[in-house]
Design a protein around this motif. Structure first.
Motif, PDB file in Angstrom:
ATOM      1  N   GLY A  88      -7.467   7.243  -6.145  1.00  0.00           N
ATOM      2  CA  GLY A  88      -7.207   6.127  -5.244  1.00  0.00           C
ATOM      3  C   GLY A  88      -7.696   4.827  -5.851  1.00  0.00           C
ATOM      4  O   GLY A  88      -8.554   4.832  -6.740  1.00  0.00           O
ATOM      5  N   ALA A  89      -7.107   3.716  -5.384  1.00  0.00           N
ATOM      6  CA  ALA A  89      -7.505   2.412  -5.908  1.00  0.00           C
ATOM      7  C   ALA A  89      -7.325   1.350  -4.847  1.00  0.00           C
ATOM      8  O   ALA A  89      -6.394   1.401  -4.054  1.00  0.00           O
ATOM      9  N   GLU A  90      -8.238   0.393  -4.861  1.00  0.00           N
ATOM     10  CA  GLU A  90      -8.172  -0.710  -3.909  1.00  0.00           C
ATOM     11  C   GLU A  90      -8.360  -2.011  -4.671  1.00  0.00           C
ATOM     12  O   GLU A  90      -9.312  -2.154  -5.438  1.00  0.00           O
ATOM     13  N   GLU A 112       0.817  -1.209   0.000  1.00  0.00           N
ATOM     14  CA  GLU A 112       0.000   0.000   0.000  1.00  0.00           C
ATOM     15  C   GLU A 112       0.847   1.254   0.000  1.00  0.00           C
ATOM     16  O   GLU A 112       2.035   1.246   0.322  1.00  0.00           O
ATOM     17  N   ASP A 132      -2.874   7.162  -3.787  1.00  0.00           N
ATOM     18  CA  ASP A 132      -3.267   6.365  -2.621  1.00  0.00           C
ATOM     19  C   ASP A 132      -3.832   5.032  -3.086  1.00  0.00           C
ATOM     20  O   ASP A 132      -4.817   5.004  -3.832  1.00  0.00           O
ATOM     21  N   TYR A 133      -3.198   3.963  -2.673  1.00  0.00           N
ATOM     22  CA  TYR A 133      -3.762   2.660  -3.050  1.00  0.00           C
ATOM     23  C   TYR A 133      -3.463   1.620  -1.987  1.00  0.00           C
ATOM     24  O   TYR A 133      -2.589   1.793  -1.121  1.00  0.00           O
ATOM     25  N   ARG A 134      -4.222   0.547  -2.071  1.00  0.00           N
ATOM     26  CA  ARG A 134      -4.003  -0.589  -1.167  1.00  0.00           C
ATOM     27  C   ARG A 134      -4.312  -1.859  -1.958  1.00  0.00           C
ATOM     28  O   ARG A 134      -5.384  -1.971  -2.571  1.00  0.00           O
ATOM     29  N   VAL A 192      -5.764   4.839   1.257  1.00  0.00           N
ATOM     30  CA  VAL A 192      -6.693   4.510   0.172  1.00  0.00           C
ATOM     31  C   VAL A 192      -8.096   5.071   0.444  1.00  0.00           C
ATOM     32  O   VAL A 192      -8.786   5.524  -0.483  1.00  0.00           O
ATOM     33  N   ILE A 224     -11.741   1.742  -8.170  1.00  0.00           N
ATOM     34  CA  ILE A 224     -10.841   2.835  -8.567  1.00  0.00           C
ATOM     35  C   ILE A 224     -11.672   4.116  -8.662  1.00  0.00           C
ATOM     36  O   ILE A 224     -12.783   4.114  -9.201  1.00  0.00           O
ATOM     37  N   LEU A 277      -1.591  -2.371 -10.602  1.00  0.00           N
ATOM     38  CA  LEU A 277      -1.874  -0.949 -10.821  1.00  0.00           C
ATOM     39  C   LEU A 277      -0.685  -0.214 -11.451  1.00  0.00           C
ATOM     40  O   LEU A 277      -0.720   1.012 -11.598  1.00  0.00           O
ATOM     41  N   ILE A 330      -0.912   6.581  -9.140  1.00  0.00           N
ATOM     42  CA  ILE A 330      -2.017   6.578  -8.177  1.00  0.00           C
ATOM     43  C   ILE A 330      -1.461   6.991  -6.817  1.00  0.00           C
ATOM     44  O   ILE A 330      -0.586   6.311  -6.275  1.00  0.00           O
TER      45      ILE A 330
END
Lengths: 162, 751
Positions: free
Chosen positions: B324-326, B184, B356-358, B188, B314, B349, B354
């Motif tokens: 952001g994307a998860e 991460e 913020d992502y997790r 996110v 997303i 990804l 991006i």
């Protein structure tokens, strides 16, 4: 098990081999005659890597019993070139990078030769359907189809030139 | 093809000569794994479990051993007990105990097709008869082949000692979830909260097989002094040597592996199944033993790629900038851990910036053959899910899907998933090229749709050794330890010819056995033209240095007064003139040779973009692929035809993954489609020509700018086909394969 003696013609030469009643022609070609150009990809007629010509007809040699070859005429990939002179299909396969691993190539060459003997000027669709019984996992078929198209044109030119 | 103007001018690199092994392969002379005969050879056969999960109470082999013609019988009891140890094979790897048990079951079988006993006999038919005389007493256990079911609390557990690694709060409960992995950046929740538009979806995919045409086979001769010869095709002769030695507790130098021609691998031949069994059969019988798989063995018992479940969300702002994307996914590893969770997370990804992502991944064991690498292992079905949601976002914004990707595309200097900034990477160039490609504006008719997707794979470096030997007549031999899976002997010879300044035909490349060249990691991770190519260039440069030194001594000048150009030494000293060819130099003082070993940590990444047009029959759900354009940043194409071939082959495997292919298990957990009739890979009549666009953004750490090209092309096709099907039907597709019944079901559900 009692072996059967089979006398046959392979790539223009007469030869004999002994086989068990349930031996496939593919196994006899590969093990008894050491013609290992024909490949076993599935053993069930689904992949075409063992394609040979039998009395001029294209068949999967894994689906033919070796004993059925008695008195018949067989053509394998080893017989496509004339001596060291490559057949136009072989030349075009190399020039067009129509093989990656090369395992399916013998079957494709035998099948494509059979097509061009019956249909000297096939359309792309005709080539694709004729070769639909030959699986290739490496190339996506694009370069194989192009190689066959070019070889067909070479052969037509040879014929009209002669 | 892209505009090549402005690139360095090479004599050999970038041309399309015929590969050195070409004539062997069109005349039937090439020797593949099952084509090798050894004097006195006998035939092995393996008995496989009909049960997906069972305890072995006992195995009685006495009748088989007594059958005339049977020379050896082997069971799990013949294998040495091993201590748990991770083995890194570069692409793939795992615990040596698991690898041993995968070769031959001990107290339990974990999948339909798991090996339980083996025999060797004077003929294949006697070996087959002997297998029928072996009695195995099984206690059949509850099984689980479905990924979601395997994760349930009440699922049958495969390995009683398994606990989930990587949990925030460790649990002592036995489980099939071998690992949880989190990657991460930032926050996110905040990233998705900033979004104006969020697209979400749940996706799944069935396990698929690499489907190489050549079934695994080997021939092994064990000598009474403990030395072993192995002839086999694989992606790594050194890998066979390492794992066989470790599984059987043999000294590594006692094993010599000769690589035969390989009939496709795609990652599936980065592990072994047969060799240790054949060694034991040969040791017991005192005879060389051939062991070969049938096609059904290949499907049942060799590594497929994992099935997956994946949830994606997303979000982006009103301008299409992703906020952001998860991504949360699980992969079915089969009998033992290792479904490619980490690379799937890294790739999922990667094409987009991006903030913020997790990403959370789970590796889950199931009663299926242990998965093996398959072209970008782990990543393609997760990329399918992400690219479907990117397409959905574009739809929600009313934005062109290329424009949306362009706004978020990574470029040089942006952080890569590992945190290290990306080097030169051609994603924007590809998207721009796609936008102006005639395919993108080709008119579509009713029931037709167009899809686009991108895909990333980091590629691998790894250790490689090459030796370059000049001969008396000035011709050159290049030797590597990297099995040639799609024309690498040609590219090795081309790079050496370029460096030394000789014609391609004066340089011959071969692949050596494990006792004839230094260690080389297996052919995988799209690494061979990059890493082994680098070793070839370094060894050739050393040879050129040797030639220059010899010329200097002949002329009596400093080495600095000799330059090498056009395949000959030229004297630059003021009072002297002259040239000496390779042949002249080798004729005076003997041939020169050199070796180089490299282990480059910095491979160029693989990235690809594909456009696919399909037509969907609204009555039957059948999909016809109409047009495909595959774009890829190839760094530098050493042999453009072979690079195109990698792209086209990857696309078509991906089309099979998208539309036809998938493991089907029956109620007993047996694989129901263990043959090419029922597991349908694409055939010639399914497909159009596959157009390719090679974008060359050279990679600085390779002498010619090579980026590995083998794996990236299988990353976009499932997303591109799914997006095209969705465009044609107006309904988002969530499951692979998109077989006709699935498409009709999804369309009906949406209406």
């Amino acid at each position: 098990m009692q072996k059967i003696l089979v006398s046959t013609t392979v790539n223009g030469e007469t030869c004999e081999f002994a086989c068990e009643p349930d031996t496939s022609l593919l196994d006899a070609l590969r093990t008894e005659l050491r013609l290992t150009g024909s490949k076993e990809g599935c053993g069930s007629g689904d992949c075409g890597a063992c394609t040979i010509s039998l009395d001029g007809e294209m068949v999967c040699s894994c689906l033919v019993l070796a004993a059925e070859a008695q008195g018949r005429t067989i053509g394998t990939v080893e017989g496509i070139a004339e001596g060291s002179a490559l057949h136009p299909l072989q030349t075009r396969f190399l020039e067009h990078a129509a093989l990656q691993c090369g395992f399916c190539t013998p079957g494709f060459l035998v099948a494509a030769k059979s097509l061009l003997e019956k249909n000297p000027d096939p359309t792309e669709t005709e080539i694709r359907y004729w070769l639909a019984g030959n699986l290739c996992r490496c190339t996506g078929y694009d370069k194989i189809i192009r190689a066959v198209q070019h070889a067909a044109a070479d052969l037509r030119q040879e014929r009209t030139g002669a | 093809m892209n505009d090549m103007s402005g690139k360095p001018q090479y004599r050999v690199v970038g041309t399309r000569p015929v590969r050195p092994d070409g004539i062997d392969k069109v005349t039937g002379k090439a020797v593949f794994s099952a084509d090798h005969f050894v004097a006195g050879m006998i035939y092995g056969a393996i008995l496989r479990s009909p049960h997906a999960h069972a305890r072995i109470r006992s195995i009685d082999t006495s009748k088989a051993a007594a059958l005339p013609g049977v020379k050896a019988v082997v069971t799990g009891a013949d294998f040495p007990a091993l201590k748990s140890m991770e083995v890194d094979l570069g692409e793939g790897g795992g615990d040596i105990v698991d690898m041993s048990v995968n070769c031959m079951a001990r107290d339990k079988v974990f999948y339909d097709g798991h090996a339980v006993a083996a025999v060797a006999a004077t003929s294949a038919s006697i070996a087959a008869e002997a297998l029928e005389l072996i009695t195995v007493d099984y206690e059949v256990l509850p099984h689980v082949t479905d990924l979601a079911a395997a994760m349930a609390d009440d699922a049958p557990v495969l390995h009683a000692r398994m606990r989930t690694k990587g949990l925030d709060t460790p649990s002592d409960k036995p489980t099939n979830v071998s690992m949880r992995f989190v990657m991460e950046k930032g926050d996110v929740a905040a990233g998705l909260a900033r979004a104006k538009v969020v697209a979400r979806g749940s996706f799944s995919s069935a396990p698929v097989h690499q489907g190489y045409l050549e079934p695994q086979a080997c021939t092994v001769a064990y000598n009474s002094d403990g030395q072993v010869q192995i002839w086999a095709s694989s992606q790594g002769a050194f890998m066979i040597r390492t794992v066989t030695a470790q599984v059987l507790n043999l000294p590594i130098a006692d094993i010599r592996v000769t690589p035969l021609e390989i009939g496709g691998g795609f990652g599936g031949k980065t592990v072994i199944y047969l060799e240790p069994v054949a060694v034991l059969l040969s040791k017991k019988s005192g005879r060389p033993v051939r062991l070969a798989m049938s096609r059904s063995d290949v499907f049942r018992a060799t590594g497929p790629a994992p099935g997956t479940i994946c949830d994606v969300a997303i979000g982006c702002d009103e301008n299409g900038i992703i906020t952001g994307a998860e991504v949360t996914f699980s992969g079915s590893a089969g009998a033992f851990p290792g479904s490619g969770t980490h690379p799937a997370a890294v790739c999922s990804l990667a094409p987009y910036k991006i903030p913020d992502y997790r990403i959370v991944g789970h590796d889950v064991v199931t009663n299926m053959a242990c998965t093996a690498a398959y072209r970008s292992p782990g990543a393609p079905p997760i990329i399918f899910a992400v690219e479907s949601i990117v397409d959905e976002l574009a739809g929600k914004l009313g934005m062109d899907p290329i424009d949306l990707r362009l706004r978020n595309a990574i470029q040089e200097g942006d952080p890569s998933p590992s945190g290290v900034p990306f080097g030169p990477i051609g994603l924007k160039e590809m998207l721009e090229a796609a936008k102006v490609h005639p395919h993108w504006s080709e008119p579509l008719e009713a029931n037709q749709g167009r899809g686009i997707a991108a895909g990333y794979w980091p590629n691998f470096g790894g250790q490689s050794t090459a030796s370059v030997s000049l001969t008396d007549d000035g011709t050159v031999i290049v030797t590597t330890g990297s099995p040639d899976i799609g024309g690498s002997r040609a590219s090795m010879a081309m790079m050496a010819a370029e460096v030394i300044g000789l014609p391609y035909d004066s340089v011959r490349a071969t692949v050596a056995d494990t006792s004839s060249i230094g260690y080389s990691m297996l052919t995988g991770g799209s690494r061979t033209t990059f890493a082994t190519g680098k070793a070839v260039v370094e060894a050739t440069e050393k040879v050129v240095d040797g030639l220059k030194a010899r010329a200097a001594s002949i002329w009596g000048v400093d080495a600095g007064a000799v330059e090498w150009a056009g395949g000959e030494a030229r004297c630059t000293a003021q009072d002297k003139e002259g040239t000496l060819s390779v042949r002249e130099l080798c004729g005076k003082g003997g041939p020169i040779s050199a070796e180089a070993t490299v282990n480059p940590p910095d491979p160029g990444p693989g990235i690809a973009v594909q456009i696919v047009d399909v037509e969907v029959d609204p009555d039957t759900g059948t999909v016809t692929v109409l047009r495909v354009t595959a774009l890829q940043d190839v760094g530098r194409a050493i042999h453009p035809s072979y690079v195109e071939g990698q792209m086209q082959g990857g696309v078509v495997q991906g089309i099979g993954w998208a539309l036809n292919e998938g493991y089907v298990f029956n109620a007993k957990g047996q694989l129901d489609n263990a043959g090419f009739l029922d597991y349908r890979i694409p055939v010639a009549s399914d497909l159009p020509m596959i157009s390719t666009v090679m974008i060359e953004v050279p990679w600085p750490s390779h002498p010619f700018g090579v980026k590995g090209v083998g794996e990236a092309p299988i990353c976009p096709p499932m997303g591109a086909v799914a997006n095209a099907v969705s465009a044609a039907t107006g309904v988002r597709m969530h499951h692979l394969p998109m077989s006709p019944d699935r498409i009709l079901t999804e369309v009906a559900a949406a209406q």
